[in-house]
Design a protein around this motif. Structure first.
Motif, short mmCIF file in Angstrom:
data_model
loop_
_atom_site.label_atom_id
_atom_site.label_comp_id
_atom_site.label_asym_id
_atom_site.label_seq_id
_atom_site.Cartn_x
_atom_site.Cartn_y
_atom_site.Cartn_z
N ILE A 17 0.83 -1.20 0.00
CA ILE A 17 0.00 0.00 0.00
C ILE A 17 0.87 1.25 0.00
O ILE A 17 0.62 2.21 -0.75
CB ILE A 17 -0.97 0.00 1.20
CG1 ILE A 17 -2.03 -1.09 1.02
CG2 ILE A 17 -1.63 1.35 1.40
CD1 ILE A 17 -2.87 -1.34 2.25
N LEU A 18 1.92 1.26 0.81
CA LEU A 18 2.80 2.44 0.87
C LEU A 18 3.55 2.66 -0.44
O LEU A 18 3.70 3.80 -0.89
CB LEU A 18 3.79 2.29 2.03
CG LEU A 18 3.20 2.43 3.42
CD1 LEU A 18 4.26 2.15 4.47
CD2 LEU A 18 2.61 3.81 3.61
N ILE A 19 4.00 1.60 -1.08
CA ILE A 19 4.70 1.74 -2.36
C ILE A 19 3.74 2.26 -3.42
O ILE A 19 4.07 3.14 -4.22
CB ILE A 19 5.33 0.39 -2.77
CG1 ILE A 19 6.51 0.07 -1.86
CG2 ILE A 19 5.77 0.42 -4.22
CD1 ILE A 19 7.09 -1.31 -2.05
N THR A 20 2.52 1.76 -3.44
CA THR A 20 1.52 2.22 -4.40
C THR A 20 1.20 3.69 -4.17
O THR A 20 1.11 4.48 -5.13
CB THR A 20 0.24 1.37 -4.29
OG1 THR A 20 0.58 -0.01 -4.41
CG2 THR A 20 -0.76 1.75 -5.34
N LEU A 21 1.03 4.09 -2.92
CA LEU A 21 0.74 5.48 -2.63
C LEU A 21 1.90 6.40 -3.02
O LEU A 21 1.67 7.52 -3.50
CB LEU A 21 0.42 5.66 -1.14
CG LEU A 21 -0.97 5.20 -0.71
CD1 LEU A 21 -1.12 5.32 0.80
CD2 LEU A 21 -2.04 6.00 -1.41
N SER A 22 3.11 5.94 -2.82
CA SER A 22 4.25 6.79 -3.19
C SER A 22 4.31 7.01 -4.69
O SER A 22 4.68 8.09 -5.15
CB SER A 22 5.56 6.19 -2.67
OG SER A 22 5.88 5.02 -3.40
N PHE A 23 3.98 5.99 -5.49
CA PHE A 23 3.95 6.17 -6.94
C PHE A 23 2.83 7.11 -7.36
O PHE A 23 3.00 7.94 -8.27
CB PHE A 23 3.79 4.83 -7.65
CG PHE A 23 5.06 4.06 -7.76
CD1 PHE A 23 6.19 4.60 -8.32
CD2 PHE A 23 5.13 2.77 -7.26
CE1 PHE A 23 7.37 3.89 -8.42
CE2 PHE A 23 6.29 2.04 -7.35
CZ PHE A 23 7.42 2.60 -7.91
N ILE A 24 1.69 7.01 -6.71
CA ILE A 24 0.56 7.89 -7.05
C ILE A 24 0.88 9.33 -6.71
O ILE A 24 0.62 10.25 -7.49
CB ILE A 24 -0.72 7.41 -6.34
CG1 ILE A 24 -1.16 6.06 -6.90
CG2 ILE A 24 -1.84 8.43 -6.47
CD1 ILE A 24 -2.29 5.41 -6.13
N ILE A 25 1.47 9.55 -5.55
CA ILE A 25 1.76 10.92 -5.10
C ILE A 25 2.88 11.53 -5.94
O ILE A 25 2.84 12.71 -6.29
CB ILE A 25 2.12 10.92 -3.60
CG1 ILE A 25 0.87 10.58 -2.79
CG2 ILE A 25 2.67 12.26 -3.17
CD1 ILE A 25 1.13 10.38 -1.32
N SER A 26 3.89 10.75 -6.30
CA SER A 26 5.01 11.31 -7.05
C SER A 26 4.63 11.67 -8.48
O SER A 26 5.27 12.51 -9.09
CB SER A 26 6.19 10.34 -7.05
OG SER A 26 5.86 9.18 -7.81
N LYS A 27 3.61 11.07 -9.03
CA LYS A 27 3.17 11.40 -10.39
C LYS A 27 2.54 12.78 -10.44
O LYS A 27 2.54 13.42 -11.48
CB LYS A 27 2.15 10.36 -10.89
CG LYS A 27 2.71 8.98 -11.07
CD LYS A 27 3.64 8.91 -12.23
CE LYS A 27 4.11 7.49 -12.39
NZ LYS A 27 5.11 7.31 -13.39
N LYS A 28 2.01 13.25 -9.34
CA LYS A 28 1.33 14.53 -9.33
C LYS A 28 2.31 15.71 -9.30
O LYS A 28 1.95 16.81 -9.66
CB LYS A 28 0.41 14.64 -8.11
CG LYS A 28 -0.79 13.75 -8.19
CD LYS A 28 -1.66 13.94 -6.97
CE LYS A 28 -2.86 13.02 -7.02
NZ LYS A 28 -3.69 13.17 -5.84
N SER A 29 3.52 15.48 -8.87
CA SER A 29 4.46 16.60 -8.77
C SER A 29 4.96 17.00 -10.16
O SER A 29 5.21 16.17 -11.02
CB SER A 29 5.64 16.23 -7.87
OG SER A 29 6.41 15.23 -8.48
N PHE A 30 5.11 18.29 -10.34
CA PHE A 30 5.54 18.83 -11.62
C PHE A 30 7.07 18.88 -11.65
O PHE A 30 7.69 19.56 -10.84
CB PHE A 30 4.95 20.24 -11.81
CG PHE A 30 5.37 20.89 -13.08
CD1 PHE A 30 4.94 20.41 -14.30
CD2 PHE A 30 6.21 21.99 -13.05
CE1 PHE A 30 5.33 21.02 -15.47
CE2 PHE A 30 6.61 22.60 -14.22
CZ PHE A 30 6.16 22.12 -15.43
N MET A 31 7.68 18.14 -12.56
CA MET A 31 9.14 18.09 -12.65
C MET A 31 9.59 18.88 -13.88
O MET A 31 9.32 18.48 -15.00
CB MET A 31 9.63 16.65 -12.76
CG MET A 31 9.35 15.81 -11.53
SD MET A 31 10.20 16.40 -10.08
CE MET A 31 11.81 15.74 -10.36
#
Length: 117
Positions: A17-31
């Protein structure tokens, strides 16, 4: 099922669950290019990394490190004054300080302590 097996399954599910959430959250950041580049203490990250480095600053830093380490070697001399022979103590301490002063005099004569502007 044993208790250890149940705990392992729960821990595995939490990790997933934590790994999945980290991928979801990191996709939202603008790089962009500025955010992706490392910050190096005020240096321009897009310029050449091979900028000339001040040799005088490097020499002063090395001299500071050498004398800083030698100061830490003086601390046991201070702590052993009560348990050592006074004549042996002063001979060792004066020899050590003589080596420090000769090194300082040598650096002074070589011009490493003069800061060129």
């Amino acid at each position: 099922m044993t208790m250890v097996m149940i705990i392992n399954i729960i821990l595995f599910l939490i990790c997933c669950i934590l790994i999945t959430l980290s991928f979801i959250i990191s996709k939202k950041s603008f790089m962009d290019r500025e955010k992706a580049s490392p910050f190096e203490c005020g240096f321009d990250p897009k310029s050449s990394a091979r900028l000339p480095f001040s040799l005088q600053f490097f020499l002063i830093a090395v001299i500071f490190l050498i004398f800083d380490v030698e100061i830490t070697l003086l601390i046991p001399l201070i702590l052993t004054i009560k348990i050592s022979n006074l004549m042996n103590y002063f001979s060792v301490a004066s020899f050590f300080l003589l080596i420090l002063l000769i090194g300082l005099y040598h650096e002074w004569n070589q011009g490493a302590l003069t800061w060129a502007i």
